[in-house]
Design a protein around this motif. Structure first.
Motif, short mmCIF file in Angstrom:
data_model
loop_
_atom_site.label_atom_id
_atom_site.label_comp_id
_atom_site.label_asym_id
_atom_site.label_seq_id
_atom_site.Cartn_x
_atom_site.Cartn_y
_atom_site.Cartn_z
N ALA A 115 0.83 -1.20 0.00
CA ALA A 115 0.00 0.00 0.00
C ALA A 115 0.87 1.25 0.00
CB ALA A 115 -0.93 -0.01 1.22
N TRP A 116 1.90 1.27 0.83
CA TRP A 116 2.79 2.44 0.87
C TRP A 116 3.52 2.61 -0.45
CZ3 TRP A 116 2.20 6.45 3.60
CH2 TRP A 116 1.68 6.38 4.90
N ALA A 117 3.91 1.51 -1.08
CA ALA A 117 4.58 1.60 -2.38
C ALA A 117 3.64 2.23 -3.41
CB ALA A 117 5.03 0.22 -2.84
N GLU A 118 2.37 1.83 -3.39
CA GLU A 118 1.39 2.41 -4.31
C GLU A 118 1.20 3.90 -4.04
OE1 GLU A 118 -2.29 0.27 -4.38
OE2 GLU A 118 -1.28 -1.65 -4.65
N ILE A 119 1.17 4.27 -2.77
CA ILE A 119 1.01 5.68 -2.40
C ILE A 119 2.19 6.48 -2.90
CG2 ILE A 119 0.98 7.28 -0.44
CD1 ILE A 119 -0.72 5.11 1.02
N HIS A 120 3.40 5.96 -2.70
CA HIS A 120 4.60 6.67 -3.15
C HIS A 120 4.64 6.78 -4.67
CE1 HIS A 120 6.50 7.22 0.72
NE2 HIS A 120 6.27 5.96 1.02
N ASP A 121 4.24 5.72 -5.36
CA ASP A 121 4.22 5.75 -6.82
C ASP A 121 3.22 6.79 -7.32
OD1 ASP A 121 6.11 3.76 -6.89
OD2 ASP A 121 4.69 2.15 -7.37
N ALA A 122 2.04 6.82 -6.70
CA ALA A 122 1.03 7.80 -7.11
C ALA A 122 1.50 9.22 -6.84
CB ALA A 122 -0.28 7.52 -6.38
N SER A 123 2.15 9.41 -5.71
CA SER A 123 2.66 10.74 -5.37
C SER A 123 3.74 11.17 -6.35
CB SER A 123 3.22 10.73 -3.95
OG SER A 123 3.75 11.99 -3.62
N ARG A 124 4.63 10.25 -6.70
CA ARG A 124 5.70 10.55 -7.65
C ARG A 124 5.10 10.90 -9.02
NH1 ARG A 124 8.17 5.86 -7.86
NH2 ARG A 124 8.89 6.17 -5.74
N ALA A 125 4.11 10.14 -9.45
CA ALA A 125 3.46 10.40 -10.74
C ALA A 125 2.78 11.76 -10.72
CB ALA A 125 2.44 9.30 -11.05
N HIS A 126 2.14 12.09 -9.61
CA HIS A 126 1.48 13.40 -9.47
C HIS A 126 2.51 14.52 -9.57
CE1 HIS A 126 -0.17 16.80 -7.15
NE2 HIS A 126 -1.28 16.47 -7.79
N ASP A 127 3.61 14.37 -8.86
CA ASP A 127 4.66 15.40 -8.89
C ASP A 127 5.24 15.58 -10.29
OD1 ASP A 127 4.27 15.74 -6.19
OD2 ASP A 127 6.07 14.65 -5.58
N GLU A 128 5.48 14.46 -10.98
CA GLU A 128 6.02 14.54 -12.34
C GLU A 128 5.04 15.21 -13.29
OE1 GLU A 128 7.00 10.49 -13.27
OE2 GLU A 128 8.76 10.49 -11.97
N ARG A 129 3.76 14.87 -13.14
CA ARG A 129 2.73 15.48 -13.99
C ARG A 129 2.64 16.98 -13.70
NH1 ARG A 129 -0.86 11.97 -13.02
NH2 ARG A 129 -1.80 12.97 -11.22
N THR A 130 2.70 17.35 -12.44
CA THR A 130 2.65 18.77 -12.06
C THR A 130 3.83 19.52 -12.66
OG1 THR A 130 1.47 18.25 -10.02
CG2 THR A 130 2.60 20.37 -10.11
N LEU A 145 3.28 19.93 -16.46
CA LEU A 145 2.27 20.93 -16.75
C LEU A 145 2.75 22.34 -16.43
CD1 LEU A 145 -0.88 19.02 -15.47
CD2 LEU A 145 -0.27 19.49 -17.85
N LYS A 146 3.50 22.48 -15.36
CA LYS A 146 4.05 23.79 -15.00
C LYS A 146 5.01 24.27 -16.07
CE LYS A 146 6.56 26.18 -11.34
NZ LYS A 146 7.20 26.04 -10.03
N ALA A 147 5.87 23.37 -16.55
CA ALA A 147 6.82 23.73 -17.61
C ALA A 147 6.08 24.14 -18.88
CB ALA A 147 7.76 22.58 -17.88
N ALA A 148 5.03 23.42 -19.22
CA ALA A 148 4.24 23.75 -20.42
C ALA A 148 3.57 25.11 -20.25
CB ALA A 148 3.20 22.67 -20.67
N ARG A 149 3.02 25.38 -19.06
CA ARG A 149 2.37 26.66 -18.80
C ARG A 149 3.37 27.80 -18.89
NH1 ARG A 149 2.10 29.34 -14.11
NH2 ARG A 149 2.57 27.46 -12.92
N LEU A 150 4.54 27.61 -18.29
CA LEU A 150 5.55 28.66 -18.33
C LEU A 150 6.04 28.91 -19.76
CD1 LEU A 150 7.59 27.83 -15.10
CD2 LEU A 150 5.98 29.72 -15.47
N ALA A 151 6.18 27.84 -20.54
CA ALA A 151 6.60 27.98 -21.93
C ALA A 151 5.53 28.73 -22.73
CB ALA A 151 6.86 26.61 -22.55
N ARG A 152 4.27 28.40 -22.47
CA ARG A 152 3.17 29.07 -23.16
C ARG A 152 3.14 30.56 -22.79
NH1 ARG A 152 -0.76 26.22 -21.20
NH2 ARG A 152 -1.47 27.76 -19.73
#
Length: 60
Positions: free
Chosen positions: A29-44, A47-54
């Protein structure tokens, strides 16, 4: 009397097995939580880089 000792040993073994299963499930369960958190951070970050570029493109 030997039967009670055997029963007690069986209960201890069952309790240890259940404890190990709970520990494994918690680790998964903790591994899944960490994976989801990492994926969220990477996606953020992406998206932030794309917004700043735009925004940088709009200023120029």
């Amino acid at each position: 009397m030997a039967e009670k000792q055997g029963h007690s040993a069986d209960r201890s073994e069952t309790k240890a097995t259940k404890g190990a299963e709970r520990e494994r499930a918690a680790q998964e369960a903790w591994a899944e939580i960490h994976d989801a958190s990492r994926a969220h951070d990477e996606r953020t970050e992406r998206l932030k880089a794309a917004r700043l570029a735009r925004l940088a493109g709009q200023d120029g």
